[in-house]
Design a protein around this motif. Structure first.
Motif, PDB file in Angstrom:
ATOM      1  N   VAL A  61       0.836  -1.204   0.000  1.00 30.65           N
ATOM      2  CA  VAL A  61       0.000   0.000   0.000  1.00 30.65           C
ATOM      3  C   VAL A  61       0.869   1.251   0.000  1.00 30.65           C
ATOM      4  O   VAL A  61       0.574   2.229  -0.714  1.00 30.65           O
ATOM      5  CB  VAL A  61      -0.942  -0.019   1.226  1.00 30.65           C
ATOM      6  N   THR A  62       1.956   1.254   0.780  1.00 26.40           N
ATOM      7  CA  THR A  62       2.844   2.421   0.836  1.00 26.40           C
ATOM      8  C   THR A  62       3.488   2.687  -0.524  1.00 26.40           C
ATOM      9  O   THR A  62       3.553   3.845  -0.971  1.00 26.40           O
ATOM     10  CB  THR A  62       3.922   2.211   1.903  1.00 26.40           C
TER      11      THR A  62
ATOM     12  N   THR B 141       2.363   1.791  -3.460  1.00 30.61           N
ATOM     13  CA  THR B 141       1.320   2.238  -4.391  1.00 30.61           C
ATOM     14  C   THR B 141       1.002   3.716  -4.187  1.00 30.61           C
ATOM     15  O   THR B 141       0.910   4.488  -5.159  1.00 30.61           O
ATOM     16  CB  THR B 141       0.051   1.399  -4.203  1.00 30.61           C
ATOM     17  N   LEU B 142       0.836   4.121  -2.926  1.00 28.59           N
ATOM     18  CA  LEU B 142       0.564   5.532  -2.646  1.00 28.59           C
ATOM     19  C   LEU B 142       1.744   6.412  -3.058  1.00 28.59           C
ATOM     20  O   LEU B 142       1.539   7.522  -3.584  1.00 28.59           O
ATOM     21  CB  LEU B 142       0.270   5.721  -1.157  1.00 28.59           C
TER      22      LEU B 142
ATOM     23  N   CYS C 267       3.836   5.900  -5.488  1.00 26.14           N
ATOM     24  CA  CYS C 267       3.822   6.035  -6.957  1.00 26.14           C
ATOM     25  C   CYS C 267       2.760   7.028  -7.406  1.00 26.14           C
ATOM     26  O   CYS C 267       2.991   7.837  -8.320  1.00 26.14           O
ATOM     27  CB  CYS C 267       3.591   4.668  -7.602  1.00 26.14           C
ATOM     28  N   VAL C 268       1.583   6.979  -6.760  1.00 31.77           N
ATOM     29  CA  VAL C 268       0.517   7.926  -7.117  1.00 31.77           C
ATOM     30  C   VAL C 268       0.942   9.354  -6.781  1.00 31.77           C
ATOM     31  O   VAL C 268       0.762  10.287  -7.585  1.00 31.77           O
ATOM     32  CB  VAL C 268      -0.785   7.555  -6.383  1.00 31.77           C
ATOM     33  N   ILE C 269       1.517   9.544  -5.589  1.00 34.18           N
ATOM     34  CA  ILE C 269       1.968  10.883  -5.192  1.00 34.18           C
ATOM     35  C   ILE C 269       3.092  11.362  -6.098  1.00 34.18           C
ATOM     36  O   ILE C 269       3.148  12.540  -6.466  1.00 34.18           O
ATOM     37  CB  ILE C 269       2.413  10.858  -3.716  1.00 34.18           C
TER      38      ILE C 269
ATOM     39  N   THR D 187       1.728  17.918  -5.417  1.00 37.08           N
ATOM     40  CA  THR D 187       2.495  17.563  -4.227  1.00 37.08           C
ATOM     41  C   THR D 187       3.366  18.718  -3.764  1.00 37.08           C
ATOM     42  O   THR D 187       3.358  19.093  -2.575  1.00 37.08           O
ATOM     43  CB  THR D 187       3.376  16.332  -4.504  1.00 37.08           C
TER      44      THR D 187
ATOM     45  N   SER E 265       7.735  11.777  -1.676  1.00 37.76           N
ATOM     46  CA  SER E 265       6.641  10.871  -2.052  1.00 37.76           C
ATOM     47  C   SER E 265       6.519   9.736  -1.052  1.00 37.76           C
ATOM     48  O   SER E 265       5.408   9.349  -0.654  1.00 37.76           O
ATOM     49  CB  SER E 265       6.873  10.314  -3.462  1.00 37.76           C
TER      50      SER E 265
ATOM     51  N   ALA F  46       3.432   9.147   1.497  1.00 37.41           N
ATOM     52  CA  ALA F  46       2.767   7.841   1.409  1.00 37.41           C
ATOM     53  C   ALA F  46       2.670   7.196   2.789  1.00 37.41           C
ATOM     54  O   ALA F  46       1.631   6.621   3.147  1.00 37.41           O
ATOM     55  CB  ALA F  46       3.521   6.935   0.440  1.00 37.41           C
TER      56      ALA F  46
ATOM     57  N   PHE G 260      -0.106   9.048   4.707  1.00 39.53           N
ATOM     58  CA  PHE G 260      -1.453   8.679   4.295  1.00 39.53           C
ATOM     59  C   PHE G 260      -1.768   7.216   4.624  1.00 39.53           C
ATOM     60  O   PHE G 260      -2.940   6.862   4.810  1.00 39.53           O
ATOM     61  CB  PHE G 260      -1.639   8.919   2.795  1.00 39.53           C
ATOM     62  N   ALA G 261      -0.743   6.376   4.683  1.00 43.74           N
ATOM     63  CA  ALA G 261      -0.948   4.963   5.003  1.00 43.74           C
ATOM     64  C   ALA G 261      -0.925   4.698   6.503  1.00 43.74           C
ATOM     65  O   ALA G 261      -1.104   3.553   6.915  1.00 43.74           O
ATOM     66  CB  ALA G 261       0.117   4.108   4.316  1.00 43.74           C
TER      67      ALA G 261
END
Length: 273
Positions: A38-39, A41-42, A44-46, A53, A107, A111, A114-115
């Motif tokens: 999950v970290t 993935t977040l 990469c999105v950020i 950002t 990033s 992440a 947010f995680a």
């Protein structure tokens, strides 16, 4: 017919329901895999939303940041002519790869931020089988309180402590012909470390609650050493903040208020010490 009648009537023991050491390692491995997945993935999105950002990260360095507007509106109630002067602090990159590496590190940091709800949930889910029923009830509240206090510390750093300290230190000059140019690495490092440390020190009520449950401290002890606690809080604030008195005061005041809240919490744990 049952070929093994003795096996059917064999009484169960508590050890039959216990997980082996290898089973615990497997559960831990799966938990870490979910958190890392999950970290990443977040992150990469950020990383893909670079403009949004860094607009968020660099906003406290602008002269028209929301905090300055709020302070200006509050001061205009008493002095309608009050207004903040514009200031501009240049951010530079001195290394060839500094901007790219800063992009990656920020990033990952965002992440993890947010995680953090998932991380706390996974940790609680991992240790919850070892807790008693009454421990599970207040442990859930503790986990929720930890997250809320951490976010409060991060928001306080983002909206109050970091902008005001950046404005003071970034615009401070010993002579008119000397202008400050701040490196991007210095800005991001100070921003990340300050927000993270503020999130940690805001856990003071939770730490006091746990220590009270373990009968290490009580409200009488905390109240008796209130003056010493204030000195320690000022010392901690001086360590985690940039070297200016204003930022130290802005950090020390809420920390001392949290100390007073901790006394009330500990008193509720043991009302009759």
């Amino acid at each position: 017919m049952n070929p093994n009648p003795t096996r059917k009537n064999k009484p169960t023991t508590p050890d039959d329901d216990l997980m082996t050491f290898g089973g615990h390692l497997e559960v831990l491995r799966r938990m870490l895999f979910r958190v890392v997945a999950v970290t990443i993935t977040l992150a990469c999105v950020i990383f893909a939303f670079k403009t949004a950002t860094f607009n968020l990260l660099l906003a406290p360095s602008e002269w028209n940041f929301a905090t300055y507007r709020w302070i200006e509106q509050l001061c205009k109630v008493f002095n309608p002519a009050f207004c903040f002067n514009e200031f501009h602090v240049d951010l530079i990159a001195t290394d060839l790869s500094s901007q790219f590496m800063t992009h990656i590190s920020t990033s990952i940091y965002l992440a993890l931020l947010f995680a953090s709800p998932l991380i706390l949930f996974e940790l609680f889910h991992f240790i919850s089988p070892a807790l008693l029923e009454n421990e599970k009830r207040y442990s859930t509240r503790i986990v929720f309180t930890i997250y809320i206090l951490f976010i409060m510390g991060v928001l306080m750093s983002y909206y109050i402590i970091f902008p005001l300290s950046f404005r003071f230190l970034g615009t401070y000059s010993v002579a008119d012909k000397i202008h400050s140019t701040i490196t991007l690495d210095s800005y991001i490092t100070t921003f990340v470390s300050l927000t993270f440390l503020m999130g940690l020190v805001f856990q003071l009520p939770v730490i006091a609650f746990i220590m009270a449950k373990m009968q290490i401290i009580n409200s009488d002890l905390l109240a008796q050493y209130r003056s010493y606690a204030f000195l320690i809080i000022c010392l901690v604030a001086a360590i985690i903040t940039p070297p200016d008195v204003m930022t130290l005061i802005l950090v020390a005041i809420p920390l001392y208020l949290l100390y007073e809240v901790s006394i009330r919490i500990v008193k509720n744990v043991y009302p009759r010490n």
